[in-house]
Design a protein around this motif. Structure first.
Motif, PDB file in Angstrom:
ATOM      1  N   VAL A   1      39.985  47.814  40.223  1.00 46.77           N
ATOM      2  CA  VAL A   1      39.694  47.830  41.859  1.00 46.77           C
ATOM      3  C   VAL A   1      39.365  46.590  42.234  1.00 46.77           C
ATOM      4  O   VAL A   1      38.137  46.295  41.673  1.00 46.77           O
ATOM      5  CB  VAL A   1      39.603  49.181  42.255  1.00 46.77           C
TER       6      VAL A   1
ATOM      7  N   ILE B   1      46.024  49.397  37.039  1.00 46.04           N
ATOM      8  CA  ILE B   1      45.414  51.204  37.579  1.00 46.04           C
ATOM      9  C   ILE B   1      46.850  51.653  38.596  1.00 46.04           C
ATOM     10  O   ILE B   1      46.690  53.386  38.008  1.00 46.04           O
ATOM     11  CB  ILE B   1      45.104  50.295  39.633  1.00 46.04           C
TER      12      ILE B   1
ATOM     13  N   GLY C   1      33.285  49.634  43.033  1.00 47.34           N
ATOM     14  CA  GLY C   1      34.430  49.834  42.055  1.00 47.34           C
ATOM     15  C   GLY C   1      33.210  49.042  40.682  1.00 47.34           C
ATOM     16  O   GLY C   1      31.901  48.635  40.697  1.00 47.34           O
TER      17      GLY C   1
ATOM     18  N   LEU D   1      42.126  54.821  43.847  1.00 48.67           N
ATOM     19  CA  LEU D   1      42.877  53.660  45.357  1.00 48.67           C
ATOM     20  C   LEU D   1      42.779  54.067  46.794  1.00 48.67           C
ATOM     21  O   LEU D   1      43.997  54.172  46.859  1.00 48.67           O
ATOM     22  CB  LEU D   1      42.824  52.209  44.632  1.00 48.67           C
TER      23      LEU D   1
END
Lengths: 199, 488
Positions: B83, B102, B425, B119
């Motif tokens: 991220v 991701i 992150g 996210l």
């Protein structure tokens, strides 16, 4: 998983303790798909310059070691990150056995899932092996999984231990998952009781 | 399968009198044992499986075999390795491979009905911060994740360990894993920690004492008055770095500190179920007369703020020390290892550690990215400025940590001093998302590994506590935080 009964090949001496999985496969390659040849990423930061050219001093770049398929190393080889990519790099380069006095626990387990055999020998025997390999670069040794022995460059033989089940999987090229799936009913009945006890 | 006999285990743990004294490791292990093989491996039931954005290869293995995750309700995920920390948008990731990692997590989890804090979700963060924070990691559990720092979750009184991709596939498909019971190791730290000495200093002192292979093949139970005196967040820091001592598992027996931390967390049991759970959890601790295969003891009062000087976490010294001299090493092998480490680190033997300048400061990671870590660092930073030429970052371990810090005004303390205040992150701990330390730069870091190249090719990492990293940020060099405390 490819079966492995016995391998005889050039052995690469890594005379350094605590060779961590960040060294074996730097983290920036974790984003690469498994379909890549991970052998290109093996020891990348000490093997290649930023422009991709080889660093001649690094042992794997020396002509006599390029064909290595066995590694001999000092204690705690493969410590650190759990990345299976480290084993994939060794595997894809062609390494099939690593000999050391001890291994990182997760790395050792990852080896067995990929047809690499982690061989534990006593520290003094590994020292003798490393010295022997340094004295005759490019020497062949053998790891016989069936017989559970390592044949040193001078022909002498050392025995090693391996779990019978792990040995069976390595020698036959099988993985554990099919076997566990055949035990599904035991898992189901355990889970029912377990959930009952944890309400 | 040749010579393979199985024994189905009885499912109840014997708490009757006249049993041999038991360790917590054995109690949790036995209560999860589905089957035993005659080679000594046990099939263990997995309570909780955490996944993140490096789990894609395992899902691919499953798909290739036509399998699906067996127990999606026991699996939780959050992206952390890839991220961006300057934005919450996947479109801010320029590298398509990273973006794919991701997206793969989202796709694989959605396809299997696995909950993911993605996210932009206010619960997203580093998986080892998120699990305890959400009450997903609970005492008595067996917890696995494709990350060696899964040992972190042992702080709540669980057996938690990192696994490789193939084992992730196995755990996804069967909610179980074959494991050999590790040795029983107890590390006891008794006494009182001095001012400025934190859980990070304790674990660095332990690793310096036993070495990076000191606990190979063992599960570490942390005990003693100094451990019991740690907050839950301190225990999370401690257990996090068990793997840096070679221990795949590290844990602390659950107690009132644990229960107070977990009570009311979103996924923790509620009401009557909570009371029943606490009653069960109180029975997990090792018996007072339990026997361990290895015992190590440390005196808390002798632990000083620690800093690493080399390229493994065992290369740690009190900040009052000097860069060690390889010529004084006990063996030729150690001399060579030290020389190589010092060459990489660009350090000269005999230099006082407090004279080593830093270029970068990283406060964050699954080791030290929690709210108490940020409060501790902010306490040093407040009223001071980041030294000229130093690039200092704070990367909260999770979005809830970031929100809490902002509610307390800690973000303003850091920003006013000249720190960058980022999103949650893994970031610069392992630099997979592009947050790197440049070659030759020296970084004061609250992360867990000072390996060669860990924070970037050629990066030089010094591990330390958040308060020590804050001290380095404002002085521009490694510094004894105790001289900066309370206006000293």
């Amino acid at each position: 998983m490819e079966p492995l009964q016995r391998i005889e090949a050039v052995a690469l001496p890594i005379a350094q303790p605590n060779c961590d999985t960040d060294q074996i496969t730097p983290a920036r390659f974790l984003q690469k798909p498994r379909s890549d040849d991970f052998g290109r990423y093996l020891f990348a930061d000490v093997r290649f310059r930023a422009d991709g050219s080889e660093i001649p001093d690094f042992i794997l770049n020396r002509p006599e070691y390029r064909a290595a398929r066995i590694i001999a190393a000092e204690r705690n080889f493969g410590c650190g990150s759990s990345r299976e990519h480290a084993v994939w790099s060794l595997h894809d380069y062609g390494i099939r056995a690593v000999i050391a006095p001890s291994f990182g626990d997760i790395f050792r387990s990852n080896c067995l899932k990929n047809g690499l055999v982690p061989v534990v020998l006593p520290e003094d025997e590994v020292k003798a092996l490393l010295d022997g390999l340094a004295a005759s670069p490019g020497a062949h040794i053998a790891v016989d999984v069936v017989e559970q022995v390592v044949v040193f460059p001078d022909g002498s033989v050392r025995g090693f231990d391996i779990d019978p089940f792990a040995k069976h999987c390595i020698v036959q090229g099988l993985d554990e998952l099919d076997y566990t799936l055949s035990q599904s009913s035991a898992i189901e009945s355990f889970e029912r009781d377990y959930d009952e006890r944890h309400r | 399968m040749p010579r393979l006999r199985l024994r189905t285990k009885g499912n109840t743990v014997d708490h009757s009198a006249n049993h041999t004294p038991r360790t917590m490791l054995d109690t949790i292990w036995d209560s999860h044992r589905i089957l035993s093989r005659d080679d000594g491996q046990d099939l263990l039931f997995v309570d909780r499986h955490f996944i993140h954005d490096v789990t894609e290869p395992a899902f691919r293995m499953l798909r290739d075999r036509g399998l699906a995750p067996r127990s999606p309700g026991r699996i939780f995920g959050t992206p952390d390795h890839y991220v961006p920390t300057h934005s919450r948008k996947a479109t801010a990731i320029n590298d398509p491979e990273r973006r794919t990692m991701i997206e793969a997590l989202t796709r694989d989890a959605r396809g299997a009905d696995i909950t993911v804090f993605g996210l932009g979700d206010p619960r997203q963060g580093i998986v080892h911060v998120v699990g305890p924070e959400q009450g997903l990691s609970l005492p008595g559990m067996i917890i696995v994740c494709a990350d060696s720092h899964t040992s972190t979750h042992g702080a709540v009184g669980a057996l938690a360990f990192g696994i490789g991709a193939t084992e992730v596939g196995h755990a996804l498909a069967t909610q179980s894993l074959w494991q050999r019971r590790p040795g029983r190791m107890r590390v006891s730290v008794d006494g009182t920690l001095g001012a400025g000495v934190t859980a990070k200093d304790v674990i660095l002192a332990i690793i310096a004492k036993i070495g990076v292979a000191g606990a190979v093949g063992h599960a570490i139970e942390y005990a003693g008055s100094a451990i019991r005196g740690l907050s839950m967040e301190g225990r999370l820091t401690l257990c996090n770095m068990s793997i840096e001592a070679g221990g795949r598992v590290g844990f602390v027996a659950p107690d009132d500190t644990t229960f107070a931390y977990l009570a009311g967390r979103p996924y923790a049991p509620k009401e009557a179920a909570w009371d029943r759970a606490v009653a069960r959890w109180r029975r997990l601790a090792s018996d007072p007369d339990a026997v361990f295969d290895r015992e190590v003891t440390l005196d808390a009062s002798e632990i000083a703020p620690m800093v690493t000087w080399g390229t493994t976490p065992e290369d740690a010294l009190p900040i009052t020390g000097r860069v060690p001299d390889p010529d004084a090493a006990p063996t030729a092998e150690r001399r060579e290892t030290m020389s190589r480490a010092l060459a990489y680190m660009g350090l000269t033997p005999g230099t006082p550690l407090e004279e080593v300048p830093v270029d970068r400061v990283f406060i964050g990671s699954c080791t030290n990215g929690r709210i108490e870590d940020l409060r501790s660092a902010a306490g040093i930073v407040k009223g001071r400025k980041v030294a000229a030429g130093v690039d200092a970052w704070v990367v909260p371990g999770s979005e809830p940590v970031r929100a809490q810090a902002e509610a307390e005004g800690l973000d303003l303390v850091f920003k006013t001093a000249g720190f960058e205040w980022r999103y949650a992150g893994c970031s610069m701990c392992l630099a997979t998302n592009g947050d790197t330390v440049a070659a030759g730069q020296r970084c004061a870091s609250t992360s867990n590994r000072n390996f060669v190249g860990r924070q970037g090719v050629g990066a030089r990492t010094h591990l330390m506590s958040p308060a020590m990293a804050a001290a380095a940020a404002v002085t521009g060099r490694l510094s004894d935080v105790r001289r900066l405390m309370a206006g000293a």
